[in-house]
Each structure stands twice: as C-alpha cells, then as structure tokens.
Design a protein around this motif. Sequence first.
Motif, mmCIF file in Angstrom:
data_model
loop_
_atom_site.group_PDB
_atom_site.id
_atom_site.type_symbol
_atom_site.label_atom_id
_atom_site.label_comp_id
_atom_site.label_asym_id
_atom_site.label_seq_id
_atom_site.Cartn_x
_atom_site.Cartn_y
_atom_site.Cartn_z
ATOM 1 N N VAL A 7 0.819 -1.216 0.000
ATOM 2 C CA VAL A 7 0.000 0.000 0.000
ATOM 3 C C VAL A 7 0.852 1.266 0.000
ATOM 4 C CG1 VAL A 7 -1.940 -1.166 1.093
ATOM 5 C CG2 VAL A 7 -0.276 0.027 2.522
ATOM 6 N N CYS A 8 2.103 1.154 0.409
ATOM 7 C CA CYS A 8 3.040 2.279 0.353
ATOM 8 C C CYS A 8 4.317 1.764 -0.297
ATOM 9 C CB CYS A 8 3.324 2.809 1.764
ATOM 10 S SG CYS A 8 4.596 4.088 1.836
ATOM 11 N N ALA A 9 4.473 2.160 -1.571
ATOM 12 C CA ALA A 9 5.593 1.621 -2.352
ATOM 13 C C ALA A 9 6.935 2.084 -1.799
ATOM 14 C CB ALA A 9 5.446 2.045 -3.807
ATOM 15 N N CYS A 10 6.984 3.307 -1.301
ATOM 16 C CA CYS A 10 8.266 3.851 -0.821
ATOM 17 C C CYS A 10 8.831 3.019 0.315
ATOM 18 C CB CYS A 10 8.094 5.290 -0.347
ATOM 19 S SG CYS A 10 7.772 6.440 -1.682
ATOM 20 N N LEU A 11 7.975 2.568 1.206
ATOM 21 C CA LEU A 11 8.441 1.862 2.401
ATOM 22 C C LEU A 11 8.096 0.378 2.378
ATOM 23 C CD1 LEU A 11 7.574 4.707 4.884
ATOM 24 C CD2 LEU A 11 9.862 3.845 4.399
ATOM 25 N N ILE A 41 7.363 9.537 2.816
ATOM 26 C CA ILE A 41 8.419 9.764 1.811
ATOM 27 C C ILE A 41 7.863 10.607 0.659
ATOM 28 C CG2 ILE A 41 10.200 8.716 0.354
ATOM 29 C CD1 ILE A 41 10.578 7.992 3.310
ATOM 30 N N CYS A 42 7.089 10.031 -0.244
ATOM 31 C CA CYS A 42 6.582 10.823 -1.378
ATOM 32 C C CYS A 42 5.177 11.349 -1.121
ATOM 33 C CB CYS A 42 6.605 10.005 -2.667
ATOM 34 S SG CYS A 42 5.261 8.796 -2.778
ATOM 35 N N GLY A 43 4.442 10.717 -0.213
ATOM 36 C CA GLY A 43 3.102 11.183 0.130
ATOM 37 C C GLY A 43 1.994 10.707 -0.802
ATOM 38 N N LEU A 44 2.341 10.014 -1.877
ATOM 39 C CA LEU A 44 1.321 9.600 -2.857
ATOM 40 C C LEU A 44 0.301 8.608 -2.293
ATOM 41 C CD1 LEU A 44 3.185 9.156 -6.255
ATOM 42 C CD2 LEU A 44 1.463 10.865 -5.639
ATOM 43 N N CYS A 45 0.687 7.845 -1.303
ATOM 44 C CA CYS A 45 -0.197 6.809 -0.767
ATOM 45 C C CYS A 45 -1.153 7.336 0.301
ATOM 46 C CB CYS A 45 0.642 5.682 -0.173
ATOM 47 S SG CYS A 45 1.689 6.256 1.195
ATOM 48 N N VAL A 46 -0.953 8.585 0.740
ATOM 49 C CA VAL A 46 -1.680 9.077 1.922
ATOM 50 C C VAL A 46 -3.197 8.934 1.790
ATOM 51 C CG1 VAL A 46 -2.193 11.121 3.328
ATOM 52 C CG2 VAL A 46 0.167 10.628 2.663
HETATM 53 S S1 FES Z 1 4.106 5.524 -1.562
HETATM 54 FE FE1 FES Z 1 3.891 5.891 0.531
HETATM 55 S S2 FES Z 1 5.279 7.518 0.912
HETATM 56 FE FE2 FES Z 1 5.552 7.073 -1.179
#
Ligand code: FES
Length: 57
Positions: A7-11, A41-46
């Motif tokens: 659900v959060c690609a960054c982490l 990190i990028c905030g896209l998943c928020v």
């Molecule tokens: S996808 Fe969750 S912070 Fe980037």
Amino acid sequence: MNREDIVCACLGITYGEIEDAVKDGVRTYEELEERTGVGTICGLCVDSVKEMLEGLL
Ligand code: FES
C-alpha cells in the motif's frame, strides 16, 4: 485487498501491516504514520491509506 498487497511503495508497507496496526489499537492516520512511517516519503499513498484505515475501523 490481500494482506501481502503493497500500500506504500516507498516503504514497502503492506495491507496486512495496516490491518495489524488497527488490531493493535491504532485508530487515527497520525497514529498509523507514527507506528509505520507510512506516507512520509513521497506522500502519494496518503489518501488511499486513509481510506483503507477508515474501512478497517
Ligand atoms: S508511496 Fe507511501 S510515501 Fe511514497
């Protein structure tokens, strides 16, 4: 969603980790962020993670 879905690609946070956090007492997005770091990190998943959390409460 399956537990292993990311659900959060960054982490690399999975839907199962969100479920577990709720089972352990997390009730707000802020608590979830504190516990997992999700969205920091990028905030896209928020937005999608907020929706998932509401669905689990
Ligand atoms: S996808 Fe969750 S912070 Fe980037």
